[in-house]
Design an enzyme around this catalytic site. Structure first.
Site, PDB file in Angstrom:
ATOM      1  N   LEU A 407      60.165  30.653  34.606  1.00  0.00           N
ATOM      2  CA  LEU A 407      59.861  29.318  34.110  1.00  0.00           C
ATOM      3  C   LEU A 407      61.156  28.697  33.626  1.00  0.00           C
ATOM      4  O   LEU A 407      62.025  29.391  33.095  1.00  0.00           O
ATOM      5  CB  LEU A 407      58.848  29.369  32.954  1.00  0.00           C
ATOM      6  N   ASP A 408      61.295  27.378  33.789  1.00  0.00           N
ATOM      7  CA  ASP A 408      62.454  26.688  33.223  1.00  0.00           C
ATOM      8  C   ASP A 408      62.536  26.964  31.726  1.00  0.00           C
ATOM      9  O   ASP A 408      61.506  27.151  31.068  1.00  0.00           O
ATOM     10  CB  ASP A 408      62.345  25.175  33.436  1.00  0.00           C
ATOM     11  N   MET A 409      63.738  26.957  31.190  1.00  0.00           N
ATOM     12  CA  MET A 409      63.924  27.237  29.768  1.00  0.00           C
ATOM     13  C   MET A 409      63.049  26.326  28.903  1.00  0.00           C
ATOM     14  O   MET A 409      62.444  26.776  27.922  1.00  0.00           O
ATOM     15  CB  MET A 409      65.396  27.051  29.381  1.00  0.00           C
TER      16      MET A 409
END
Length: 560
Positions: A407-409
């Site tokens: 997942l994106d940060m």
């Protein structure tokens, strides 16, 4: 000629109640200082009311030739101690480098006495001659004759070779029959005749190949004689263009607060291939800082905003503020900010510090976690703390790479990790075959008219401004998202997002892009406006257990 009086703009309204910034803006991630917001508002008012030049920003409905533009304001203190600001635009505006109210470029290639224009004329003349020679009917005729000759030669040689193969079969049969029915001189005469036929065929194929070789050599020589002139001109153009480019790089010389000066070539010497990217040095920030240093002004704060219609590839929202681009500006600004007290780089601070990683499910094969927003999935360049590191520490017996997907940060929500090599392989296979169901929930700006739909926008990385992504129909990787409206409230829309592919920033770009939902996710600091957090959450995950193959369903509602 520009002067400090020409470009220094005093504030139109009193600023006595405003506190000056203690340190200069970290240009690659910032919230604009209130005085920069005021300066930007005054510059925007100027853009709406000025009549010195015309440029189609696409704000009046005419979008065919519309070109939006990045503008910058630099809060400064001049030599007399007055507080005001400087204004700049990136690149050219209204096909000009010099416009009233704006600082000039560091090097004006369009100046009448500039070597660039004279040498560009020479290169353009070479281009024109190359185009003329490439359009020569004789060249095209020879190219066609070469192609036709090769095709005809190959066809004739192939046909003769086929005839020889058949003739060889017939001779073999005659030889066998003769050896059975003939003897003595009669048999020898037959064998001699068959031998002569074989030799004749070898000469025929040899003569035919020589004929076409000579024919093609003649045509190739005639063609190459013309092509050689074109290639020589292309070589000359390349050499002159490279020399001109190096000359230009040397003219772009940037000051810093210590009064030190470095050229564009020096600043990008450590970059890939040692060559500055196109447009380096033409952005607003370097122009502003150089002018301030040049005229003895103290830089206090910086802000850059987009004015006009968004480009077709990248996402730029009218009036939104954006950080400086890294690919073109980072080497330049790293030098130009030396000697200034600059805000800390927030990207060097661990965003996961003090946050816990909730485990939703675990067994001997897999773990499902609820990742907080602003928490890395895997270690970054400067920060180790991540989902990977936390799980590796909590499950030291785990084997294999652990990570199955990311997942994106800034995105919160469900992630599955494998604790064994076999589980990792089985789970990855499900993601690759797209049998895993993933549902995200997002809060986006504005009220969507439709209730659901599909977005097909191919994506690739922005080489000049990582980690931003671009929509690119030529080089981008296919990306598809299905979306559904959940609720509409207070000029915001809650949506479900179902990504069919898993490209970097896919959901963020598909929401924000003008050809997607044209509505950025609330809190998107890359493609929209920063808020307390990115309102994007991976709330549902459905997959088969990597060992038992049992269907499993996990859901964690969003905290926003």
């Amino acid at each position: 000629m520009h002067s400090p009086e020409h470009c220094f703009t005093p504030f139109q309204h009193p600023i006595d109640l405003q506190t000056l910034p203690e340190r200069f803006t970290f240009p690659f991630y910032y919230d604009p200082h209130p005085l920069c917001l005021q300066a930007a508002a005054e510059l925007q008012q100027h853009l709406e009311t000025q009549h010195d030049w015309q440029h189609n920003f696409g704000l009046d409905g005419e979008t065919e030739t519309a070109i939006g533009k990045m503008f910058g304001v630099l809060l400064v203190q001049n030599a007399q101690g007055e507080i005001g600001y400087l204004s700049a635009f990136s690149g050219k505006l209204a096909d000009q480098n010099l416009l009233p109210h704006f600082v000039p470029p560091v090097f004006d290639m369009l100046a009448k006495d500039s070597f660039f224009l004279a040498e560009q004329v020479e290169i353009n003349q070479i281009n024109a001659r190359i185009q003329t020679l490439q359009a020569d009917p004789q060249l095209h005729q020879l190219a066609r004759q070469r192609k036709e000759a090769r095709q005809q030669g190959d066809a004739e040689i192939s046909a003769l070779q086929a005839q020889i193969v058949e003739a060889r079969k017939i001779r073999k049969q005659k030889r066998a029959e003769g050896e059975e029915t003939l003897a003595g001189d009669t048999l020898q005469a037959l064998l001699a005749e068959l031998g002569r036929e074989s030799i004749d065929e070898k000469y025929r194929i040899k003569d035919l190949k020589r004929h076409w070789h000579e024919r093609l050599a003649l045509l190739d020589g005639q063609y190459e004689a013309l092509a050689q002139v074109i290639n020589a001109l292309k070589t000359q153009r390349k050499l002159q263009s490279s020399a001109l480019q190096e000359k230009i790089f040397a003219q772009y010389r940037f000051l810093n607060a210590h009064g030190e000066e470095k050229s564009l070539g020096e600043l990008f010497s450590a970059a890939p291939h040692g060559i500055p990217p196109a447009g380096a040095g033409e952005c607003a920030a370097p122009k502003l800082l150089h002018y301030a240093y040049q005229w003895g002004m103290k830089p206090l704060a910086l802000a850059e905003f987009w004015w006009g219609r968004s480009p077709k590839s990248e996402i730029r929202q009218h009036l939104n503020f954006y950080p400086a681009c890294r690919g073109k500006c980072q080497p330049i600004l790293a030098h130009m900010l030396e000697g200034l007290s600059v805000d800390d780089n927030p990207m060097l601070t661990n965003p996961a510090a003090g946050k816990s990683l909730e485990i939703v499910y675990q067994d001997d094969a897999m773990v499902v976690v609820n990742k907080p927003a602003e928490f890395l999935s895997v270690p970054g360049k400067t920060i180790e703390d991540s989902v990977y590191l936390r799980i590796r520490e909590s499950f030291p017996q785990a084997t294999g790479p652990l990570i199955v997907h990311r997942l994106d940060m800034s995105t919160s929500g469900l992630m599955v990790l494998a604790l064994t090599k076999d589980a990792n392989k089985a789970l990855q296979k499900q993601f690759i075959q797209r049998t895993v169901t993933k549902r995200y929930v997002a809060l986006i700006e504005g009220d969507l008219v439709q209730d659901e739909g599909k977005i097909h926008l191919p994506l690739r990385g922005d080489l000049d401004d990582r980690p931003r992504q671009l929509v690119c129909h030529k080089h981008g990787k296919p990306a598809e998202t299905f979306w559904q409206v959940v609720t509409r409230k207070d000029n915001r829309t809650k949506v479900y997002l179902y990504p069919k592919t898993g490209r970097t920033h896919q959901l963020r770009v598909h929401c924000a892009h003008v050809d997607g939902l044209a509505s950025p996710i609330v809190g998107d600091d890359l493609y929209g406006v920063r808020a307390d957090r990115l309102h994007l959450h991976a709330e549902l995950l459905e997959l088969n257990h990597p060992v038992t193959r049992e269907p499993m369903r996990f859901q964690v509602d969003a905290a926003f």
